[in-house]
Structures are given as C-alpha cells and as structure tokens.
Design an enzyme around this catalytic site. Sequence first.
Site, mmCIF file in Angstrom:
data_model
loop_
_atom_site.group_PDB
_atom_site.id
_atom_site.type_symbol
_atom_site.label_atom_id
_atom_site.label_comp_id
_atom_site.label_asym_id
_atom_site.label_seq_id
_atom_site.Cartn_x
_atom_site.Cartn_y
_atom_site.Cartn_z
ATOM 1 N N HIS A 59 0.848 -1.196 0.000
ATOM 2 C CA HIS A 59 0.000 0.000 0.000
ATOM 3 C C HIS A 59 0.881 1.244 0.000
ATOM 4 O O HIS A 59 0.860 2.036 0.932
ATOM 5 C CB HIS A 59 -0.928 -0.007 1.209
ATOM 6 C CG HIS A 59 -1.818 -1.217 1.306
ATOM 7 N ND1 HIS A 59 -1.362 -2.460 1.683
ATOM 8 C CD2 HIS A 59 -3.149 -1.371 1.080
ATOM 9 C CE1 HIS A 59 -2.371 -3.325 1.688
ATOM 10 N NE2 HIS A 59 -3.468 -2.689 1.322
ATOM 11 N N HIS A 193 -15.051 -3.477 0.489
ATOM 12 C CA HIS A 193 -14.756 -2.274 1.260
ATOM 13 C C HIS A 193 -14.380 -1.113 0.364
ATOM 14 O O HIS A 193 -13.865 -1.287 -0.730
ATOM 15 C CB HIS A 193 -13.684 -2.489 2.333
ATOM 16 C CG HIS A 193 -12.283 -2.826 1.893
ATOM 17 N ND1 HIS A 193 -11.954 -3.921 1.145
ATOM 18 C CD2 HIS A 193 -11.094 -2.204 2.144
ATOM 19 C CE1 HIS A 193 -10.635 -3.981 0.968
ATOM 20 N NE2 HIS A 193 -10.087 -2.940 1.550
HETATM 21 C C1 DHB Z 1 -7.882 -0.404 5.200
HETATM 22 C C2 DHB Z 1 -6.749 -0.559 4.440
HETATM 23 C C3 DHB Z 1 -6.587 -1.690 3.655
HETATM 24 O O1 DHB Z 1 -5.462 -1.910 2.947
HETATM 25 C C4 DHB Z 1 -7.558 -2.630 3.588
HETATM 26 O O2 DHB Z 1 -7.370 -3.680 2.769
HETATM 27 C C5 DHB Z 1 -8.688 -2.478 4.345
HETATM 28 C C6 DHB Z 1 -8.853 -1.362 5.157
HETATM 29 C C7 DHB Z 1 -8.047 0.781 6.076
HETATM 30 O O3 DHB Z 1 -7.219 1.701 6.028
HETATM 31 O O4 DHB Z 1 -8.997 0.789 6.861
HETATM 32 FE FE FE Z 2 -5.531 -3.407 1.538
#
Ligand code: DHB
Ligand code: FE
Length: 280
Positions: A59, A193
């Site tokens: 990330h 998400h």
């Molecule tokens: C978040 C970050 C992520 O990489 C993920 O897969 C899910 C949630 C977050 O920052 O909440």
């Molecule tokens: Fe993630």
Amino acid sequence: MAKIIAGVGTSHTPAIGAAIDLGKMEEPYWMPLFKGYEPAKKWIADTKPDVVIMVYNDHVNAFDFKIIPTFGLGCAEEFPIADEGWGARPVPVVKGYPELAAHLVQSLVLDEFDITIVNEMQVDHGLTTPMSLMFGQPKAWPCRVIPLAVNVIQYPAPTGHRCFMLGKAIRKAVESWDEDLKVVIFGTGGMSHQIQGPRAGLVNQKFDKEFLDGLSSDPVRLSKIPPLEYLRDAGAEAIELVMWLIMRGALGDTVKELYRFYHVPASSTAVGSIILESRS
Ligand code: DHB
Ligand code: FE
C-alpha cells in the site's frame, strides 16, 4: 516434490493488526472477529507448512508511485517490516526462501508471466496482518514466506482471469521444485470495502457470500468478473479480491472447503476468511 496443499483467503485490514499489537483482542468490538479465526489458527498450527506463498498488495510502502510492478516476487533472504506512519509493527522479520523464489520466477517467466524480481522489500499490513491472524504472536514466524506483491492500488490492476491463470502457473512451478515441502498459499485483501470518498464504508454482503461460494464451487465464474464490477458492486478496494483468485488457481480444479468465516465490520471493511484444501 514440493506441493501446494491448501489455500487461505483472508482480509488484511490494518486495524486488525493494530488491535493485536495493542492487546485489544478481548474487547467486545474485536472478540467475535478473533474467535472466528481460532479454528483457522488451529488448522495452520496443525498443518505446519514449510513455506507460505503470500499473495498480497503493498500500500505505497515498499513501492512509491515511481515504480509499480504488476506482479513482484520477493526473492530476498528476509523482508523487514515497513513503518506505515506509526512505527513498524512489533512482529518478527519475515524470512524468505531465495532459492525457491528464484525457481518460481524462472518457471513463471518461461510460462510467459512477466514477473518483477524484487531483491529488497519491506512488507506492510497487507502481509503482516494475515501472518498475525493465522500464526498469532510468536517470537519468530514458524515458516518461510515468499511474498508475491500484486498491484491493486494504481489503475490498471491485473484482471481476475490473469490472476487465476497465474495461480495455475504457480502450482506448476512449485511442483517442479525437487524438495519435499508443504506449501500453503494465501490470497489476501478484501472483502467488500471502500475506504474513501462518498461511498466510504460500503459493504456488500451478498457479493462477498457469492464470492466465497464461487471460490469453493465455481472459480471459473469468478475469474470472469470484470474489474469494474468489483469496484461498482463491492467498493473500490474490493479489487483486492483478485488476489484470492491467484490462491484459488494454485489449488488445482478440485478443492474441499475446510473452514469459512465472515464478519462485519472491522474498521470499515467486511472481513472474510476461507481455507480450501487442494484435492487435485
Ligand atoms: C484499510 C486498508 C486496507 O489496505 C484494507 O485492505 C482495508 C482497510 C483501512 O485503512 O482501513
Ligand atoms: Fe488493503
């Protein structure tokens, strides 16, 4: 012969790692989630894999926007834990398997997958949260780990179909390694998400359930889901689920579902977990 004996699908939500590190596992908010992972933890403790192939995404910690490999295979001796802004997580350094990783690169490139060789890389929550969820809090991780970093951050991510086919090629590559090794492959990220914008917090339980069903019974159908459908129906970050298709492709045609768990919410995400045993 090395063999991929099973696959684990699991979310990698960073708040889960933080809850573990801060000793919040017994709190009412977190307890149901960690209870749900207990059978999965027991399974992996009993299974004792020699090697984990961890399909995850970085990330913007190991890679910034200067260089973004679509598929980067970690070939280093070890992978330090990234500082994602609040100090590195207090978890053991991740030990790799450079010889097997080099073999995987060779086999995959000869199979026409353009793998980026990554000889130095820090690993972030995409890898460490699944390690903590499955292996708990040991002083040293109990197996070697080969990280496969997939770009799902910067458009365009690889398609589900490409990921599924890569999984099949990984199975072949592992089986051509002449050492008796039990390998478990992880697909991480998801489930539904969206972490920013007006739709932040979006969860689509129907999409997630159908995805888990499809992993067991009809992965070919899942492999045909176009990238935009993940984003539209399950939130922008649901595209991480294509990584679960690499895991599923690496298990062969026939699997037995050993365990499944689904929980909403953790932070703003739907958390899913599945264990599939390869029967091929
Ligand atoms: C978040 C970050 C992520 O990489 C993920 O897969 C899910 C949630 C977050 O920052 O909440
Ligand atoms: Fe993630």
